[in-house]
Design a protein around this motif. Structure first.
Motif, PDB file in Angstrom:
ATOM      1  N   ALA A 121       0.926  -1.146  -0.012  1.00 47.99           N
ATOM      2  CA  ALA A 121      -0.009   0.099  -0.164  1.00 47.99           C
ATOM      3  C   ALA A 121       0.873   1.352   0.068  1.00 47.99           C
ATOM      4  O   ALA A 121       1.372   1.551   1.184  1.00 47.99           O
ATOM      5  CB  ALA A 121      -0.961   0.044   1.264  1.00 47.99           C
ATOM      6  N   TYR A 122       1.165   1.871  -1.174  1.00 49.68           N
ATOM      7  CA  TYR A 122       1.798   2.917  -1.314  1.00 49.68           C
ATOM      8  C   TYR A 122       1.044   4.080  -2.009  1.00 49.68           C
ATOM      9  O   TYR A 122       0.181   3.974  -2.967  1.00 49.68           O
ATOM     10  CB  TYR A 122       3.245   2.750  -2.116  1.00 49.68           C
ATOM     11  N   GLY A 123       1.225   5.593  -1.655  1.00 50.07           N
ATOM     12  CA  GLY A 123       0.426   6.359  -2.184  1.00 50.07           C
ATOM     13  C   GLY A 123       1.127   7.831  -1.906  1.00 50.07           C
ATOM     14  O   GLY A 123       1.796   7.712  -0.788  1.00 50.07           O
ATOM     15  N   ILE A 124       0.631   8.935  -2.792  1.00 50.56           N
ATOM     16  CA  ILE A 124       1.329  10.130  -2.531  1.00 50.56           C
ATOM     17  C   ILE A 124       0.130  11.142  -2.315  1.00 50.56           C
ATOM     18  O   ILE A 124      -0.793  11.148  -3.210  1.00 50.56           O
ATOM     19  CB  ILE A 124       2.147  10.597  -3.507  1.00 50.56           C
ATOM     20  N   VAL A 125      -0.068  11.811  -1.201  1.00 51.04           N
ATOM     21  CA  VAL A 125      -1.150  12.959  -1.068  1.00 51.04           C
ATOM     22  C   VAL A 125      -0.687  14.197  -0.375  1.00 51.04           C
ATOM     23  O   VAL A 125       0.105  14.134   0.203  1.00 51.04           O
ATOM     24  CB  VAL A 125      -2.222  12.361  -0.091  1.00 51.04           C
ATOM     25  N   THR A 126      -1.105  15.335  -0.969  1.00 54.22           N
ATOM     26  CA  THR A 126      -0.976  16.611  -0.572  1.00 54.22           C
ATOM     27  C   THR A 126      -2.108  17.080   0.395  1.00 54.22           C
ATOM     28  O   THR A 126      -3.380  16.890  -0.216  1.00 54.22           O
ATOM     29  CB  THR A 126      -0.657  17.647  -1.772  1.00 54.22           C
ATOM     30  N   ASP A 127      -1.807  17.361   1.402  1.00 56.77           N
ATOM     31  CA  ASP A 127      -2.796  17.762   2.473  1.00 56.77           C
ATOM     32  C   ASP A 127      -3.341  18.840   2.424  1.00 56.77           C
ATOM     33  O   ASP A 127      -2.843  19.631   1.520  1.00 56.77           O
ATOM     34  CB  ASP A 127      -2.374  17.230   3.907  1.00 56.77           C
ATOM     35  N   LYS A 128      -4.302  19.342   3.068  1.00 53.32           N
ATOM     36  CA  LYS A 128      -5.076  20.860   3.000  1.00 53.32           C
ATOM     37  C   LYS A 128      -4.156  21.978   3.153  1.00 53.32           C
ATOM     38  O   LYS A 128      -4.426  22.821   2.976  1.00 53.32           O
ATOM     39  CB  LYS A 128      -6.229  20.855   3.779  1.00 53.32           C
ATOM     40  N   PHE A 129      -2.858  21.703   3.690  1.00 52.10           N
ATOM     41  CA  PHE A 129      -1.834  22.615   3.926  1.00 52.10           C
ATOM     42  C   PHE A 129      -0.723  22.922   3.099  1.00 52.10           C
ATOM     43  O   PHE A 129       0.026  23.479   3.142  1.00 52.10           O
ATOM     44  CB  PHE A 129      -1.236  22.475   5.572  1.00 52.10           C
ATOM     45  N   GLY A 130      -0.807  21.897   2.208  1.00 52.47           N
ATOM     46  CA  GLY A 130       0.195  21.836   0.919  1.00 52.47           C
ATOM     47  C   GLY A 130       1.414  21.077   1.042  1.00 52.47           C
ATOM     48  O   GLY A 130       2.316  21.129   0.564  1.00 52.47           O
ATOM     49  N   VAL A 131       1.247  20.199   2.251  1.00 53.31           N
ATOM     50  CA  VAL A 131       2.372  19.471   2.770  1.00 53.31           C
ATOM     51  C   VAL A 131       2.161  18.026   1.921  1.00 53.31           C
ATOM     52  O   VAL A 131       1.228  17.514   2.043  1.00 53.31           O
ATOM     53  CB  VAL A 131       2.649  19.308   4.124  1.00 53.31           C
ATOM     54  N   THR A 132       3.236  17.594   1.147  1.00 57.50           N
ATOM     55  CA  THR A 132       3.075  16.301   0.396  1.00 57.50           C
ATOM     56  C   THR A 132       3.495  14.874   1.241  1.00 57.50           C
ATOM     57  O   THR A 132       4.675  15.138   1.930  1.00 57.50           O
ATOM     58  CB  THR A 132       3.619  16.363  -0.901  1.00 57.50           C
ATOM     59  N   PHE A 133       2.744  13.996   1.263  1.00 55.48           N
ATOM     60  CA  PHE A 133       3.250  12.924   2.253  1.00 55.48           C
ATOM     61  C   PHE A 133       3.160  11.738   1.175  1.00 55.48           C
ATOM     62  O   PHE A 133       2.336  11.411   0.358  1.00 55.48           O
ATOM     63  CB  PHE A 133       2.110  12.495   3.357  1.00 55.48           C
ATOM     64  N   GLN A 134       4.105  10.949   1.357  1.00 56.22           N
ATOM     65  CA  GLN A 134       4.246   9.468   0.727  1.00 56.22           C
ATOM     66  C   GLN A 134       3.920   8.506   1.886  1.00 56.22           C
ATOM     67  O   GLN A 134       4.585   8.541   2.750  1.00 56.22           O
ATOM     68  CB  GLN A 134       5.599   9.315   0.223  1.00 56.22           C
ATOM     69  N   ILE A 135       2.684   7.825   1.520  1.00 59.02           N
ATOM     70  CA  ILE A 135       2.322   6.727   2.619  1.00 59.02           C
ATOM     71  C   ILE A 135       3.041   5.242   1.880  1.00 59.02           C
ATOM     72  O   ILE A 135       2.594   4.923   0.794  1.00 59.02           O
ATOM     73  CB  ILE A 135       0.834   6.744   2.717  1.00 59.02           C
ATOM     74  N   TYR A 136       4.171   4.734   2.734  1.00 62.46           N
ATOM     75  CA  TYR A 136       4.739   3.660   2.289  1.00 62.46           C
ATOM     76  C   TYR A 136       4.438   2.687   3.381  1.00 62.46           C
ATOM     77  O   TYR A 136       4.579   2.656   4.738  1.00 62.46           O
ATOM     78  CB  TYR A 136       6.168   3.876   2.501  1.00 62.46           C
ATOM     79  N   THR A 137       3.944   1.484   3.052  1.00 61.95           N
ATOM     80  CA  THR A 137       3.668   0.248   3.860  1.00 61.95           C
ATOM     81  C   THR A 137       4.765  -0.919   3.651  1.00 61.95           C
ATOM     82  O   THR A 137       4.886  -1.037   2.214  1.00 61.95           O
ATOM     83  CB  THR A 137       2.311  -0.431   3.611  1.00 61.95           C
ATOM     84  N   GLU A 138       5.434  -1.399   4.681  1.00 57.70           N
ATOM     85  CA  GLU A 138       6.451  -2.355   4.468  1.00 57.70           C
ATOM     86  C   GLU A 138       5.769  -3.599   4.172  1.00 57.70           C
ATOM     87  O   GLU A 138       4.757  -3.769   4.637  1.00 57.70           O
ATOM     88  CB  GLU A 138       7.334  -2.212   5.802  1.00 57.70           C
TER      89      GLU A 138
END
Length: 141
Positions: A121-138
């Motif tokens: 489960a991997y994805g990239i999302v930019t939150d409402k503050f403009g900060v980009t997160f990569q969600i990485y599941t091992e």
């Protein structure tokens, strides 16, 4: 010698709101929070009234990682966007999914959370503050 990377987010007047948001999303703990108005007075640089409630420095703990915040001083700005990307790692697909779903609220999905060759489960999302997160599941080798 030890070395630690601590993400530092410069916000345009909404650091307090961002801190509260990340407290809810990540279950973060506020370790320190100080406004410009709580800092010692400096007669050589009087503090404008509009700066007193802004965050001069804050630190939260997300899991085992510290994250720092500050608002820009009135009259200054910072570019919102991909200047800071944070990779959040988890070993649980359900936890990654919950984080991704919470971060996408009022934000923008750049890559949907999905099974990839390197992560279940991997994805990239930019939150409402403009900060980009990569969600990485091992989990994949």
């Amino acid at each position: 010698m030890s070395l630690r990377l601590t993400p530092y987010l410069m916000m345009n007047g909404n650091a307090n709101e961002a801190i509260e948001f990340y407290e809810n999303v990540f279950g973060a703990e506020v370790l320190f929070k100080q406004t410009f108005g709580e800092m010692p007075d400096n007669p050589e640089f009087p503090l404008p009234e509009e700066a007193k409630g802004l965050i001069s420095h804050a630190m939260i703990k997300v899991g085992e990682t510290d994250m720092m915040f500050s608002d820009t001083f009135p009259g200054e700005t910072t570019q919102v966007g991909d200047q800071v990307t944070l990779c959040i790692s988890s070993d649980d697909v359900e936890k990654s999914t919950k984080l991704f779903e919470a971060l996408q609220q009022d934000g923008q999905v750049k890559m949907p959370l999905q099974d990839t060759f390197f992560s279940p489960a991997y994805g990239i999302v930019t939150d409402k503050f403009g900060v980009t997160f990569q969600i990485y599941t091992e989990g994949k080798q």
